[in-house]
Design an enzyme around this catalytic site. Structure first.
Site, mmCIF file in Angstrom:
data_model
loop_
_atom_site.group_PDB
_atom_site.id
_atom_site.type_symbol
_atom_site.label_atom_id
_atom_site.label_comp_id
_atom_site.label_asym_id
_atom_site.label_seq_id
_atom_site.Cartn_x
_atom_site.Cartn_y
_atom_site.Cartn_z
ATOM 1 N N THR A 93 0.924 -1.197 -0.060
ATOM 2 C CA THR A 93 -0.035 -0.044 0.116
ATOM 3 C C THR A 93 1.050 1.285 0.034
ATOM 4 O O THR A 93 1.701 1.376 1.019
ATOM 5 C CB THR A 93 -0.886 0.113 0.999
ATOM 6 O OG1 THR A 93 -1.636 -1.129 1.112
ATOM 7 C CG2 THR A 93 -1.952 1.449 1.182
ATOM 8 N N LYS A 168 -7.562 1.504 -2.863
ATOM 9 C CA LYS A 168 -7.432 1.272 -1.775
ATOM 10 C C LYS A 168 -7.200 2.222 -0.664
ATOM 11 O O LYS A 168 -7.597 2.026 0.620
ATOM 12 C CB LYS A 168 -5.521 0.586 -1.724
ATOM 13 C CG LYS A 168 -4.931 0.212 -0.494
ATOM 14 C CD LYS A 168 -5.253 -1.061 0.132
ATOM 15 C CE LYS A 168 -4.866 -1.313 1.533
ATOM 16 N NZ LYS A 168 -5.035 -2.725 2.234
ATOM 17 N N LYS A 236 0.486 4.904 8.310
ATOM 18 C CA LYS A 236 1.090 5.166 7.106
ATOM 19 C C LYS A 236 0.216 5.278 5.876
ATOM 20 O O LYS A 236 0.113 6.103 5.033
ATOM 21 C CB LYS A 236 2.125 4.180 6.561
ATOM 22 C CG LYS A 236 2.882 4.018 5.451
ATOM 23 C CD LYS A 236 2.219 3.226 4.256
ATOM 24 C CE LYS A 236 2.260 1.793 4.630
ATOM 25 N NZ LYS A 236 1.714 0.830 3.669
HETATM 26 P P1 NAP Z 1 5.560 -6.498 7.420
HETATM 27 O O1 NAP Z 1 5.230 -7.794 8.235
HETATM 28 O O2 NAP Z 1 5.893 -5.539 8.291
HETATM 29 O O3 NAP Z 1 6.634 -7.148 6.146
HETATM 30 C C1 NAP Z 1 7.191 -6.052 5.552
HETATM 31 C C2 NAP Z 1 8.282 -7.024 4.617
HETATM 32 O O4 NAP Z 1 8.746 -5.821 3.560
HETATM 33 C C3 NAP Z 1 9.314 -7.494 5.007
HETATM 34 O O5 NAP Z 1 9.420 -8.617 4.290
HETATM 35 C C4 NAP Z 1 10.388 -6.588 4.942
HETATM 36 O O6 NAP Z 1 11.792 -7.202 4.991
HETATM 37 C C5 NAP Z 1 10.285 -6.097 3.645
HETATM 38 N N1 NAP Z 1 10.756 -4.679 3.607
HETATM 39 C C6 NAP Z 1 10.551 -3.558 4.175
HETATM 40 N N2 NAP Z 1 11.437 -2.321 3.647
HETATM 41 C C7 NAP Z 1 11.969 -2.956 2.649
HETATM 42 C C8 NAP Z 1 13.075 -2.487 1.890
HETATM 43 N N3 NAP Z 1 13.396 -1.189 1.811
HETATM 44 N N4 NAP Z 1 13.709 -3.251 0.772
HETATM 45 C C9 NAP Z 1 13.164 -4.651 0.770
HETATM 46 N N5 NAP Z 1 12.123 -5.264 1.422
HETATM 47 C C10 NAP Z 1 11.591 -4.480 2.683
HETATM 48 O O7 NAP Z 1 4.245 -5.869 6.496
HETATM 49 P P2 NAP Z 1 2.860 -6.684 6.229
HETATM 50 O O8 NAP Z 1 1.916 -6.555 7.208
HETATM 51 O O9 NAP Z 1 3.319 -7.656 5.454
HETATM 52 O O10 NAP Z 1 2.546 -5.449 5.060
HETATM 53 C C11 NAP Z 1 3.051 -5.475 3.789
HETATM 54 C C12 NAP Z 1 2.356 -4.352 2.954
HETATM 55 O O11 NAP Z 1 1.171 -4.850 2.712
HETATM 56 C C13 NAP Z 1 2.359 -2.902 3.757
HETATM 57 O O12 NAP Z 1 2.480 -1.963 2.564
HETATM 58 C C14 NAP Z 1 0.954 -3.036 3.951
HETATM 59 O O13 NAP Z 1 0.216 -1.567 4.179
HETATM 60 C C15 NAP Z 1 0.136 -3.933 3.205
HETATM 61 N N6 NAP Z 1 -1.053 -4.565 3.887
HETATM 62 C C16 NAP Z 1 -0.982 -5.227 4.976
HETATM 63 C C17 NAP Z 1 -2.191 -5.837 5.420
HETATM 64 C C18 NAP Z 1 -2.008 -6.562 6.603
HETATM 65 O O14 NAP Z 1 -3.021 -6.860 7.357
HETATM 66 N N7 NAP Z 1 -0.971 -6.753 7.279
HETATM 67 C C19 NAP Z 1 -3.275 -5.638 4.729
HETATM 68 C C20 NAP Z 1 -3.331 -5.071 3.487
HETATM 69 C C21 NAP Z 1 -2.415 -4.648 2.950
HETATM 70 P P3 NAP Z 1 12.338 -7.629 6.501
HETATM 71 O O15 NAP Z 1 11.921 -9.074 6.650
HETATM 72 O O16 NAP Z 1 13.669 -7.306 5.987
HETATM 73 O O17 NAP Z 1 11.721 -6.558 7.558
#
Ligand code: NAP
Length: 295
Positions: A93, A168, A236
């Protein structure tokens, strides 16, 4: 089609597994390399050492990383070696403007970018039932569809690059209102001395119910808020909504209020809890002076 996956976080690890089940996944990459090596070992796929190596070996890339700068970092990492005609499907997102920037960075090498943000939470990622909102060229969307259908149940093309992110952002404003309303209602119910489990069962079938109420009100009954959808990630997203509305000279009250509450939760160290932690603040409304009901 050989598909690579980048960003094995709460969402991405499940999504990569679903691509594997559908027979698409050929390689994974993660900033913290250990996660990628572990999953690659388990699924018998490649774990290239760099984004450039990953990009040169695949026909499509799906990414799900944290925010705008992270998406641009990933796109910069793959741009020099991405194949002409390769698809880059970003499920993070981010702002619509950043999505357009990412598309521009890939254009000279001939790779095609689609913004494909998702909704449905970690459960939707796990069960491949996400709602996916795509923006980009129609032809690229048609080619990407089989891959996206391995990740979600509802896959919709909204228009040019950035329009998936606009859809979104619309969703995230609704989520803010629901997070706020459910936390307030549950704090109220607890103060009334109601049995919360029974209440969730019953109201979960009523007109005020929602996915969020059914799945996250139990956190409030238990008083634990494991992620889920982290407070700092929704904060965010709401900053993105604030910026998009500001272009029209508009301030959105629901967005502003939720951002204030999230700032308070983050300041108290709850930024990595699920957004249902908003209940902490609502419960406190009833706590000063014991808040016994007035006669
Ligand atoms: P998360 O658990 O914090 O995972 C984030 C991932 O991104 C990790 O694998 C992290 O790597 C990687 N990352 C962060 N910065 C990076 C960079 N500069 N270069 C390469 N990799 C990087 O987050 P999440 O909950 O999966 O969410 C991911 C996305 O989906 C976000 O944009 C969020 O807004 C969206 N989203 C989330 C949900 C939800 O319910 N969680 C629902 C819909 C949408 P590391 O392992 O090294 O930290």
């Amino acid at each position: 089609m050989r598909v690579g996956f980048v960003g094995l976080g709460a969402m991405g690890a499940h999504m990569a597994r679903n691509l594997h089940r559908a027979g698409f996944l050929s390689a994974v990459w993660n900033r913290t390399g250990e996660k990628a090596r572990a999953l690659a070992g388990e699924l018998s796929v490649q774990a290239p050492p760099t984004l450039a190596a990953l990009a040169s070996s695949i026909d499509a890339l799906v990414s799900c990383v944290s925010d705008d700068d992270d998406v641009l970092a990933v796109v910069q990492g793959i741009a020099p070696t991405a194949r002409s005609g390769a698809l880059v499907l970003d499920c993070s997102t981010i702002g619509a403007e950043t999505a357009r920037k990412a598309a521009e960075l890939l254009r000279p090498g001939g790779a095609e970018f689609l913004d494909c943000p998702v909704s449905g939470g970690v459960e939707g990622a796990r069960d491949a039932t996400l709602a996916i909102m795509a923006g980009g060229a129609s032809q690229a969307f048609e080619r990407a569809k089989p891959v996206l259908e391995a990740l979600g149940k509802t896959v919709t093309h909204f228009g040019p690059t950035g329009s998936g992110q606009a859809a979104k952002a619309t969703n995230q404003i609704m989520v803010a209102g629901i997070v706020e309303a459910v936390a307030e209602a549950m704090a109220f119910a607890r103060a009334q001395g109601l049995p919360l489990d029974k209440l969730i069962d019953t109201l979960g079938k009523g007109a005020g119910s929602s996915w969020y109420f059914v799945h996250r009100a139990p956190n409030m009954a238990r008083g634990t808020f494991p992620p889920g959808f982290r407070v700092r990630l929704h904060a965010k997203d709401l900053t993105i909504c604030r910026d998009m509305a500001a272009r029209f000279g508009v301030t959105l009250p629901v967005v502003e209020r939720m951002l204030d509450e999230y700032a308070e939760l983050i300041a108290r160290g709850y930024g990595d809890e699920d957004v249902s932690a908003t209940f902490r603040l609502k419960a406190e409304l009833f706590e000063p002076a014991g808040k016994a009901p007035r006669a």
